[in-house]
Write an enzyme that holds these catalytic residues in place. Structure first.
Site, PDB file in Angstrom:
ATOM      1  N   LYS A   1     -18.115 -42.072 -23.477  1.00 38.25           N
ATOM      2  CA  LYS A   1     -19.508 -41.654 -22.996  1.00 38.25           C
ATOM      3  C   LYS A   1     -19.477 -40.760 -21.787  1.00 38.25           C
ATOM      4  CE  LYS A   1     -20.690 -45.935 -22.055  1.00 38.25           C
ATOM      5  NZ  LYS A   1     -19.598 -46.604 -22.075  1.00 38.25           N
TER       6      LYS A   1
ATOM      7  N   ARG B   1     -28.673 -50.995 -20.489  1.00 32.25           N
ATOM      8  CA  ARG B   1     -27.710 -51.760 -20.966  1.00 32.25           C
ATOM      9  C   ARG B   1     -28.058 -53.165 -21.713  1.00 32.25           C
ATOM     10  NH1 ARG B   1     -21.837 -50.928 -18.602  1.00 32.25           N
ATOM     11  NH2 ARG B   1     -22.176 -48.710 -18.138  1.00 32.25           N
TER      12      ARG B   1
ATOM     13  N   ARG C   1      -6.804 -43.865 -18.281  1.00 29.38           N
ATOM     14  CA  ARG C   1      -7.833 -43.196 -17.638  1.00 29.38           C
ATOM     15  C   ARG C   1      -7.475 -43.049 -16.065  1.00 29.38           C
ATOM     16  NH1 ARG C   1     -13.854 -44.574 -18.080  1.00 29.38           N
ATOM     17  NH2 ARG C   1     -13.278 -46.782 -17.149  1.00 29.38           N
TER      18      ARG C   1
ATOM     19  N   ARG D   1      -9.463 -46.723 -12.011  1.00 31.87           N
ATOM     20  CA  ARG D   1     -10.539 -47.922 -11.565  1.00 31.87           C
ATOM     21  C   ARG D   1     -10.073 -49.265 -11.539  1.00 31.87           C
ATOM     22  NH1 ARG D   1     -15.700 -46.137 -15.154  1.00 31.87           N
ATOM     23  NH2 ARG D   1     -16.038 -48.262 -15.505  1.00 31.87           N
TER      24      ARG D   1
ATOM     25  N   ARG E   1     -15.560 -56.894 -20.140  1.00 33.18           N
ATOM     26  CA  ARG E   1     -16.590 -55.893 -20.335  1.00 33.18           C
ATOM     27  C   ARG E   1     -16.980 -55.623 -21.847  1.00 33.18           C
ATOM     28  NH1 ARG E   1     -13.475 -51.357 -17.516  1.00 33.18           N
ATOM     29  NH2 ARG E   1     -15.162 -49.967 -18.073  1.00 33.18           N
TER      30      ARG E   1
HETATM   31  P1  AP5 Z   1     -14.766 -42.571 -20.456  1.00 38.40           P
HETATM   32  O1  AP5 Z   1     -15.309 -41.135 -20.996  1.00 38.40           O
HETATM   33  O2  AP5 Z   1     -14.376 -42.358 -19.080  1.00 38.40           O
HETATM   34  O3  AP5 Z   1     -15.577 -43.686 -21.024  1.00 38.40           O
HETATM   35  P2  AP5 Z   1     -16.503 -44.384 -20.801  1.00 38.40           P
HETATM   36  O4  AP5 Z   1     -17.310 -44.725 -22.498  1.00 38.40           O
HETATM   37  O5  AP5 Z   1     -17.604 -43.544 -20.084  1.00 38.40           O
HETATM   38  O6  AP5 Z   1     -16.220 -45.531 -20.151  1.00 38.40           O
HETATM   39  P3  AP5 Z   1     -16.532 -46.358 -18.870  1.00 38.40           P
HETATM   40  O7  AP5 Z   1     -15.666 -47.374 -18.648  1.00 38.40           O
HETATM   41  O8  AP5 Z   1     -17.086 -45.512 -17.625  1.00 38.40           O
HETATM   42  O9  AP5 Z   1     -17.887 -47.132 -19.361  1.00 38.40           O
HETATM   43  P4  AP5 Z   1     -18.359 -48.365 -18.907  1.00 38.40           P
HETATM   44  O10 AP5 Z   1     -19.900 -48.337 -19.602  1.00 38.40           O
HETATM   45  O11 AP5 Z   1     -17.772 -49.595 -19.120  1.00 38.40           O
HETATM   46  O12 AP5 Z   1     -18.450 -48.182 -17.326  1.00 38.40           O
HETATM   47  P5  AP5 Z   1     -19.594 -47.563 -16.391  1.00 38.40           P
HETATM   48  O13 AP5 Z   1     -18.957 -46.756 -15.223  1.00 38.40           O
HETATM   49  O14 AP5 Z   1     -20.897 -47.193 -16.955  1.00 38.40           O
HETATM   50  O15 AP5 Z   1     -13.274 -42.284 -21.414  1.00 38.40           O
HETATM   51  C1  AP5 Z   1     -12.393 -43.359 -21.293  1.00 38.40           C
HETATM   52  C2  AP5 Z   1     -11.027 -42.751 -21.431  1.00 38.40           C
HETATM   53  O16 AP5 Z   1     -10.616 -42.232 -22.608  1.00 38.40           O
HETATM   54  C3  AP5 Z   1     -10.713 -41.560 -20.370  1.00 38.40           C
HETATM   55  O17 AP5 Z   1      -9.427 -41.398 -19.819  1.00 38.40           O
HETATM   56  C4  AP5 Z   1     -10.938 -40.240 -21.255  1.00 38.40           C
HETATM   57  O18 AP5 Z   1     -10.176 -39.128 -20.680  1.00 38.40           O
HETATM   58  C5  AP5 Z   1     -10.483 -40.762 -22.668  1.00 38.40           C
HETATM   59  N1  AP5 Z   1     -11.154 -40.479 -23.771  1.00 38.40           N
HETATM   60  C6  AP5 Z   1     -12.496 -40.101 -23.916  1.00 38.40           C
HETATM   61  N2  AP5 Z   1     -12.829 -39.723 -25.234  1.00 38.40           N
HETATM   62  C7  AP5 Z   1     -11.713 -39.546 -25.656  1.00 38.40           C
HETATM   63  C8  AP5 Z   1     -11.438 -39.225 -27.355  1.00 38.40           C
HETATM   64  N3  AP5 Z   1     -12.290 -39.052 -28.018  1.00 38.40           N
HETATM   65  N4  AP5 Z   1     -10.002 -39.348 -27.370  1.00 38.40           N
HETATM   66  C9  AP5 Z   1      -8.882 -39.607 -26.567  1.00 38.40           C
HETATM   67  N5  AP5 Z   1      -9.183 -39.989 -25.254  1.00 38.40           N
HETATM   68  C10 AP5 Z   1     -10.572 -39.991 -24.864  1.00 38.40           C
HETATM   69  O19 AP5 Z   1     -20.038 -49.153 -15.607  1.00 38.40           O
HETATM   70  C11 AP5 Z   1     -18.813 -49.846 -14.795  1.00 38.40           C
HETATM   71  C12 AP5 Z   1     -19.771 -50.934 -14.267  1.00 38.40           C
HETATM   72  O20 AP5 Z   1     -20.986 -50.520 -13.569  1.00 38.40           O
HETATM   73  C13 AP5 Z   1     -20.052 -51.961 -15.487  1.00 38.40           C
HETATM   74  O21 AP5 Z   1     -19.130 -52.916 -15.786  1.00 38.40           O
HETATM   75  C14 AP5 Z   1     -21.338 -52.879 -14.585  1.00 38.40           C
HETATM   76  O22 AP5 Z   1     -20.739 -53.636 -13.612  1.00 38.40           O
HETATM   77  C15 AP5 Z   1     -21.816 -51.734 -13.975  1.00 38.40           C
HETATM   78  N6  AP5 Z   1     -22.960 -50.955 -14.559  1.00 38.40           N
HETATM   79  C16 AP5 Z   1     -23.073 -49.688 -14.669  1.00 38.40           C
HETATM   80  N7  AP5 Z   1     -24.138 -49.557 -15.380  1.00 38.40           N
HETATM   81  C17 AP5 Z   1     -25.164 -50.751 -15.449  1.00 38.40           C
HETATM   82  C18 AP5 Z   1     -26.194 -50.971 -16.150  1.00 38.40           C
HETATM   83  N8  AP5 Z   1     -27.141 -50.046 -16.758  1.00 38.40           N
HETATM   84  N9  AP5 Z   1     -26.690 -52.375 -15.951  1.00 38.40           N
HETATM   85  C19 AP5 Z   1     -25.648 -53.316 -15.254  1.00 38.40           C
HETATM   86  N10 AP5 Z   1     -24.751 -52.955 -14.835  1.00 38.40           N
HETATM   87  C20 AP5 Z   1     -24.182 -51.675 -15.052  1.00 38.40           C
END
Ligand code: AP5
Length: 218
Positions: A13, A88, A127, A160, A171
């Site tokens: 994402k 979410r 990552r 991270r 997660r």
């Molecule tokens: P990346 O693009 O970083 O993936 P992502 O989907 O953004 O993953 P996140 O781990 O950031 O998502 P998340 O939803 O768990 O975490 P968030 O930060 O929102 O890609 C991952 C890796 O793969 C990278 O190395 C990239 O280079 C590689 N890649 C990407 N696309 C690829 C492809 N097509 N092919 C090969 N490689 C690829 O949230 C973290 C925490 O914050 C949550 O756990 C929660 O505690 C809190 N939080 C955040 N938002 C909320 C909310 N709305 N409500 C409650 N808690 C929240």
């Protein structure tokens, strides 16, 4: 353009949001990034959120909804915004509808990315993120041109805290239980487009552009 990206952790994402926002000149708002910055600065929000994030759990709805409401007030959201990782839960989705209605706005599209858990674990374990400018890399699939440093700003890359395998699996469970009900929520509103997140970064970007151009492919 007002778009939401939904998908399991690590599906890509953030990577796609970064590209799409740059290409279309809209701001990308990632609640995960905002929370990590609050943790880094040790603000009251960050102190409250840290334990939930480290455990792979969701931060309480009232906290993230308040945070998003404040962020949307900034002037850079006038031309549109791309929400990465929000909403979410159904409670967050309903709060977003109220917030947007109050601004006289509507969502154009909700893009849901899918991928198998094994793909996700592989992506998250490789990552690396830049703590300076927020750019995201992968040791194998999207390496930085500078060894262990950000190709854009030169800061040392970091892994991270919540990218440990046991936390990743937690997660994923949380995603299945709390976030997947949003797929039906947005399908019922005619906004959902589901795409395959397992393809290469460029191929996924093409799919995203396609569904944003073609509302009839819901
Ligand atoms: P990346 O693009 O970083 O993936 P992502 O989907 O953004 O993953 P996140 O781990 O950031 O998502 P998340 O939803 O768990 O975490 P968030 O930060 O929102 O890609 C991952 C890796 O793969 C990278 O190395 C990239 O280079 C590689 N890649 C990407 N696309 C690829 C492809 N097509 N092919 C090969 N490689 C690829 O949230 C973290 C925490 O914050 C949550 O756990 C929660 O505690 C809190 N939080 C955040 N938002 C909320 C909310 N709305 N409500 C409650 N808690 C929240």
């Amino acid at each position: 353009m007002r778009v939401v990206f939904i998908g399991p952790p690590g599906v890509g994402k953030g990577t796609q949001a970064q590209r799409l926002a740059a290409r279309h000149g809209v701001v990308k708002i990632s609640t995960g990034d905002v929370l990590r910055e609050a943790v880094r600065q040790g603000t009251p929000l960050g102190v409250r959120a840290k334990a939930f994030m480290d455990a792979g759990a969701l931060v309480p709805d009232d906290v993230v909804v308040g945070m998003l409401a404040e962020r949307l007030q900034a002037g850079d959201t006038q031309k549109g915004y791309l929400l990465d990782g929000f909403p979410r839960t159904i409670v967050q989705a309903e709060a977003l509808e109220r917030l947007m209605a109050g601004r006289g706005e509507q969502l154009d599209r909700v893009v849901a990315f899918g991928a198998d858990p094994e793909v996700i674990v592989e992506r998250l374990s490789g990552r690396r993120s830049c703590p300076g400018c927020g750019k995201v890399y992968h040791t194998r699939f999207d390496p930085s041109p500078r060894a262990n440093a950000c190709g854009a700003c030169g800061e040392a890359l970091m892994q991270r805290q919540d990218d440990r395998e046991d936390t990743i699996r937690k997660r994923l469970l949380v995603y299945n239980e709390e976030t997947t009900p949003l797929l039906a929520f947005y399908r019922n509103r005619g906004l959902l487009a589901q795409i395959d997140g397992t393809a290469s970064i460029d191929e996924v970007a093409d799919q995203v552009e396609k569904v944003l151009r073609a509302p009839e492919s819901v």
